[in-house]
Every structure is written in structure tokens, then in C-alpha cells.
Motif scaffolding. Sequence first.
Motif, PDB file in Angstrom:
ATOM      1  N   SER A  23       5.292   2.195   3.362  1.00  0.00           N
ATOM      2  CA  SER A  23       5.655   2.142   1.944  1.00  0.00           C
ATOM      3  C   SER A  23       4.549   1.483   1.131  1.00  0.00           C
ATOM      4  O   SER A  23       4.174   1.977   0.063  1.00  0.00           O
ATOM      5  CB  SER A  23       6.968   1.377   1.778  1.00  0.00           C
ATOM      6  OG  SER A  23       7.311   1.293   0.426  1.00  0.00           O
ATOM      7  N   SER A  65       1.364   1.377   1.845  1.00  0.00           N
ATOM      8  CA  SER A  65       0.233   2.297   1.791  1.00  0.00           C
ATOM      9  C   SER A  65       0.483   3.416   0.790  1.00  0.00           C
ATOM     10  O   SER A  65      -0.411   3.786   0.021  1.00  0.00           O
ATOM     11  CB  SER A  65      -0.036   2.875   3.181  1.00  0.00           C
ATOM     12  OG  SER A  65      -0.416   1.844   4.070  1.00  0.00           O
ATOM     13  N   LEU A  66       1.690   3.955   0.769  1.00  0.00           N
ATOM     14  CA  LEU A  66       2.022   5.017  -0.186  1.00  0.00           C
ATOM     15  C   LEU A  66       1.990   4.507  -1.625  1.00  0.00           C
ATOM     16  O   LEU A  66       1.538   5.214  -2.529  1.00  0.00           O
ATOM     17  CB  LEU A  66       3.388   5.617   0.142  1.00  0.00           C
ATOM     18  CG  LEU A  66       3.441   6.455   1.426  1.00  0.00           C
ATOM     19  CD1 LEU A  66       4.886   6.767   1.799  1.00  0.00           C
ATOM     20  CD2 LEU A  66       2.615   7.721   1.280  1.00  0.00           C
ATOM     21  N   LYS A  67       2.439   3.292  -1.835  1.00  0.00           N
ATOM     22  CA  LYS A  67       2.401   2.701  -3.171  1.00  0.00           C
ATOM     23  C   LYS A  67       0.948   2.474  -3.611  1.00  0.00           C
ATOM     24  O   LYS A  67       0.584   2.703  -4.765  1.00  0.00           O
ATOM     25  CB  LYS A  67       3.184   1.388  -3.194  1.00  0.00           C
ATOM     26  CG  LYS A  67       4.682   1.570  -3.023  1.00  0.00           C
ATOM     27  CD  LYS A  67       5.364   0.216  -2.830  1.00  0.00           C
ATOM     28  CE  LYS A  67       6.820   0.326  -2.461  1.00  0.00           C
ATOM     29  NZ  LYS A  67       7.655   1.014  -3.413  1.00  0.00           N
ATOM     30  N   LEU A 110      -4.724   5.128   1.991  1.00  0.00           N
ATOM     31  CA  LEU A 110      -3.494   5.509   2.669  1.00  0.00           C
ATOM     32  C   LEU A 110      -3.485   5.017   4.110  1.00  0.00           C
ATOM     33  O   LEU A 110      -2.461   4.539   4.604  1.00  0.00           O
ATOM     34  CB  LEU A 110      -3.327   7.036   2.636  1.00  0.00           C
ATOM     35  CG  LEU A 110      -2.083   7.602   3.304  1.00  0.00           C
ATOM     36  CD1 LEU A 110      -0.817   7.074   2.643  1.00  0.00           C
ATOM     37  CD2 LEU A 110      -2.113   9.125   3.259  1.00  0.00           C
ATOM     38  N   SER A 161       6.667   5.639  -5.369  1.00  0.00           N
ATOM     39  CA  SER A 161       5.494   6.327  -4.842  1.00  0.00           C
ATOM     40  C   SER A 161       5.900   7.711  -4.361  1.00  0.00           C
ATOM     41  O   SER A 161       7.081   8.013  -4.235  1.00  0.00           O
ATOM     42  CB  SER A 161       4.883   5.527  -3.695  1.00  0.00           C
ATOM     43  OG  SER A 161       5.813   5.404  -2.636  1.00  0.00           O
ATOM     44  N   LYS A 162       4.896   8.508  -4.087  1.00  0.00           N
ATOM     45  CA  LYS A 162       5.140   9.840  -3.543  1.00  0.00           C
ATOM     46  C   LYS A 162       5.343   9.725  -2.031  1.00  0.00           C
ATOM     47  O   LYS A 162       5.031   8.703  -1.426  1.00  0.00           O
ATOM     48  CB  LYS A 162       3.962  10.744  -3.873  1.00  0.00           C
ATOM     49  CG  LYS A 162       3.827  10.947  -5.369  1.00  0.00           C
ATOM     50  CD  LYS A 162       2.597  11.726  -5.733  1.00  0.00           C
ATOM     51  CE  LYS A 162       2.521  11.850  -7.249  1.00  0.00           C
ATOM     52  NZ  LYS A 162       1.237  12.301  -7.708  1.00  0.00           N
ATOM     53  N   THR A 163       5.838  10.786  -1.449  1.00  0.00           N
ATOM     54  CA  THR A 163       6.062  10.785  -0.006  1.00  0.00           C
ATOM     55  C   THR A 163       4.758  11.089   0.729  1.00  0.00           C
ATOM     56  O   THR A 163       3.793  11.588   0.140  1.00  0.00           O
ATOM     57  CB  THR A 163       7.108  11.840   0.389  1.00  0.00           C
ATOM     58  OG1 THR A 163       6.583  13.137   0.072  1.00  0.00           O
ATOM     59  CG2 THR A 163       8.427  11.598  -0.328  1.00  0.00           C
ATOM     60  N   LEU A 164       4.766  10.830   2.012  1.00  0.00           N
ATOM     61  CA  LEU A 164       3.600  11.116   2.840  1.00  0.00           C
ATOM     62  C   LEU A 164       3.241  12.603   2.800  1.00  0.00           C
ATOM     63  O   LEU A 164       2.061  12.957   2.797  1.00  0.00           O
ATOM     64  CB  LEU A 164       3.866  10.663   4.280  1.00  0.00           C
ATOM     65  CG  LEU A 164       2.748  10.823   5.291  1.00  0.00           C
ATOM     66  CD1 LEU A 164       1.475  10.136   4.823  1.00  0.00           C
ATOM     67  CD2 LEU A 164       3.192  10.277   6.644  1.00  0.00           C
TER      68      LEU A 164
END
Length: 186
Positions: A42, A44-46, A65, A150-153
Amino acid sequence: ETNYALLQKLEQSLISALPQRIVSALETLEYSISGCQVSRLSHSLKTVALSEQDSVDIELIIALLIHYIDDHLTLEKHSQMAAATIRLYFNSEVICVLQMHGVFQMYCYADKIEQNACERERWREHQWFASCERFRRAWDKALFDPAFDSKTLSHFTPMINEILSRVAFVPHVISRDCSGPQVDRL
């Protein structure tokens, strides 16, 4: 068919699967460390969501990421391990930012654990000091907030494929600048 020819075929399939192995490794970050407000995935995605808003280069987005990708193996040296993992596919500045992440991150908390919070000052004259500091200040430090969307992986998977599917060791991607004595001492 020689053993070497067979090995080369096996290695090629492993090399071409690198992007998917990176995605799988990122998925494990959801469970890598407990006790924090957000998981490493989370976070890393943020981090990349915010950097993407700042219109940064795709290489830097993917490096941000994966900046905790080897966290489960070498927590204290996760930044050096992550940089080593992707070194063959990224430009020297991005590798340096990733590699020095741990040193710059300490600025925020080292004094609380009896370490040197100003360790990064040793690198003040390095050509990419400002880039390393920008990563820490603008994206990394701010994003342990569970409320930040944030967006998803899966949003970033095409970018991972694009970068990590290219041929390793391409001279215009890999430069010698990152092999100097300052970076090697990290």
C-alpha cells in the motif's frame, strides 16, 4: 543439444518472466511487515500514485513502486537490494535514488533509534543528491497515510512489463555514472 544450449533456453524463459515475478513479489508486500498503518505494498502504491501526479519518468515510477521489494530479505538494506535487483534495466540516476533511499529515509527517524539522522549529508555533493531528497520528501515520507487513495497494482503492471521486458545492459539505458566510488560505497 549441449547443456549450455539447454540452459540458455531455460534462462530465456526465466528472463522473459521477470515482469510477472516482480509483480508477484510486489503482491507479497501486502503481508511483509505488521504493525504499520499501511502495508509495504500500500505504501509503495501510494508513493507511485503521488509521483505519477507529479509527471515523473516511467523508470522512476517503477523504481518507486519496487523500493521495498526485497524488504523481506534484507530489511535494513532493502534499498541496496532493490537497486541491485533492477540495476540492469534502469538508468543510473534512478538506480542511485533507489540505492540511497535507506540513507535518506534515516533523516526522518534515525535520531529516535540512536543512529545518525544526518548520514545523507555525506552525499551532499553527489550529482543526484537532489533527486534522492525529492524522493524522500515529496513521495516516500508522506505516504504512510491510510486515507490517501492510490491505484491498484494492475494499473502499473503494463509499465512494469514495458521497463523490465527490455534487453538488459543496453548502453543508452545503463551508464557508467553509477559505478563511481561514491555510489559503490553505499
